[in-house]
Design a protein around this motif. Structure first.
Motif, short mmCIF file in Angstrom:
data_model
loop_
_atom_site.label_atom_id
_atom_site.label_comp_id
_atom_site.label_asym_id
_atom_site.label_seq_id
_atom_site.Cartn_x
_atom_site.Cartn_y
_atom_site.Cartn_z
N ASN A 129 0.82 -1.21 0.00
CA ASN A 129 0.00 0.00 0.00
C ASN A 129 0.85 1.26 0.00
O ASN A 129 0.51 2.28 0.57
CB ASN A 129 -0.97 0.05 1.18
N SER A 130 1.97 1.17 -0.62
CA SER A 130 2.80 2.36 -0.68
C SER A 130 2.48 3.12 -1.95
O SER A 130 1.75 2.67 -2.80
CB SER A 130 4.29 2.00 -0.62
N ASN A 131 3.02 4.24 -2.04
CA ASN A 131 2.79 5.06 -3.21
C ASN A 131 3.83 4.82 -4.31
O ASN A 131 4.15 5.70 -5.09
CB ASN A 131 2.81 6.52 -2.82
N CYS A 132 4.37 3.69 -4.34
CA CYS A 132 5.35 3.36 -5.39
C CYS A 132 4.59 3.16 -6.69
O CYS A 132 3.64 2.40 -6.73
CB CYS A 132 6.09 2.09 -5.05
N PRO A 133 5.02 3.89 -7.63
CA PRO A 133 4.30 3.74 -8.92
C PRO A 133 4.60 2.38 -9.58
O PRO A 133 5.66 1.80 -9.41
CB PRO A 133 4.82 4.88 -9.76
N THR A 134 3.69 1.95 -10.30
CA THR A 134 3.86 0.69 -11.04
C THR A 134 4.69 0.98 -12.28
O THR A 134 4.48 1.97 -12.96
CB THR A 134 2.50 0.12 -11.44
N GLN A 135 5.57 0.14 -12.57
CA GLN A 135 6.41 0.29 -13.75
C GLN A 135 6.09 -0.84 -14.74
O GLN A 135 5.76 -1.94 -14.36
CB GLN A 135 7.87 0.25 -13.37
N THR A 136 6.30 -0.47 -15.95
CA THR A 136 6.13 -1.47 -17.02
C THR A 136 7.42 -1.57 -17.80
O THR A 136 7.97 -0.55 -18.22
CB THR A 136 4.97 -1.06 -17.97
N VAL A 137 7.88 -2.75 -17.98
CA VAL A 137 9.12 -2.98 -18.71
C VAL A 137 8.78 -3.87 -19.90
O VAL A 137 8.07 -4.87 -19.78
CB VAL A 137 10.16 -3.66 -17.79
N TYR A 138 9.29 -3.49 -21.04
CA TYR A 138 9.04 -4.27 -22.26
C TYR A 138 10.31 -5.01 -22.70
O TYR A 138 11.38 -4.40 -22.83
CB TYR A 138 8.59 -3.36 -23.40
N ASP A 139 10.16 -6.26 -22.87
CA ASP A 139 11.24 -7.04 -23.49
C ASP A 139 11.28 -6.72 -24.98
O ASP A 139 10.26 -6.32 -25.55
CB ASP A 139 10.96 -8.54 -23.34
N PRO A 140 12.43 -6.89 -25.61
CA PRO A 140 12.42 -6.70 -27.06
C PRO A 140 11.50 -7.75 -27.70
O PRO A 140 11.40 -8.89 -27.22
CB PRO A 140 13.87 -6.91 -27.49
N PRO A 141 10.81 -7.33 -28.72
CA PRO A 141 9.81 -8.25 -29.28
C PRO A 141 10.45 -9.49 -29.92
O PRO A 141 11.55 -9.43 -30.46
CB PRO A 141 9.11 -7.41 -30.33
#
Length: 88
Positions: free
Chosen positions: A7-19
């Motif tokens: 429940n922290s305010n850490c933003p969610t990150q999205t990481v993309y692998d190379p396709p």
């Protein structure tokens, strides 16, 4: 476990692998003309075939000459034999 407390305010990150590329291959027939040249050589050969040709000649032969004829009239068989022997 994550480094962020719940429940922290850490933003969610999205990481993309190379396709990753996935290929779907579709094959379609393509007409390719292949020309095969054929050369016909007509060979002519002379073949000897016997063709028999006959010639015919005729001649007249006299069996008695004048000496024999004379002997037949004069001496009979003896004159005829002597004339035949002289020709051999």
């Amino acid at each position: 476990m994550s480094s962020c407390p719940p429940n922290s305010n850490c933003p969610t990150q999205t990481v993309y692998d190379p396709p990753q590329v996935v290929y779907e291959d579709y094959y379609h027939p393509q007409v390719v003309n292949v020309v095969h040249s054929v050369e016909v050589i007509r060979r002519h050969h002379c073949v000897p075939v016997p063709h028999h040709v006959y010639t015919c000649t005729a001649k007249d032969v006299w069996c008695h000459d004048t000496a024999e004829v004379r002997g037949l009239h004069r001496g009979g068989a003896r004159s005829r034999l002597s004339a035949a022997r002289s020709r051999r």
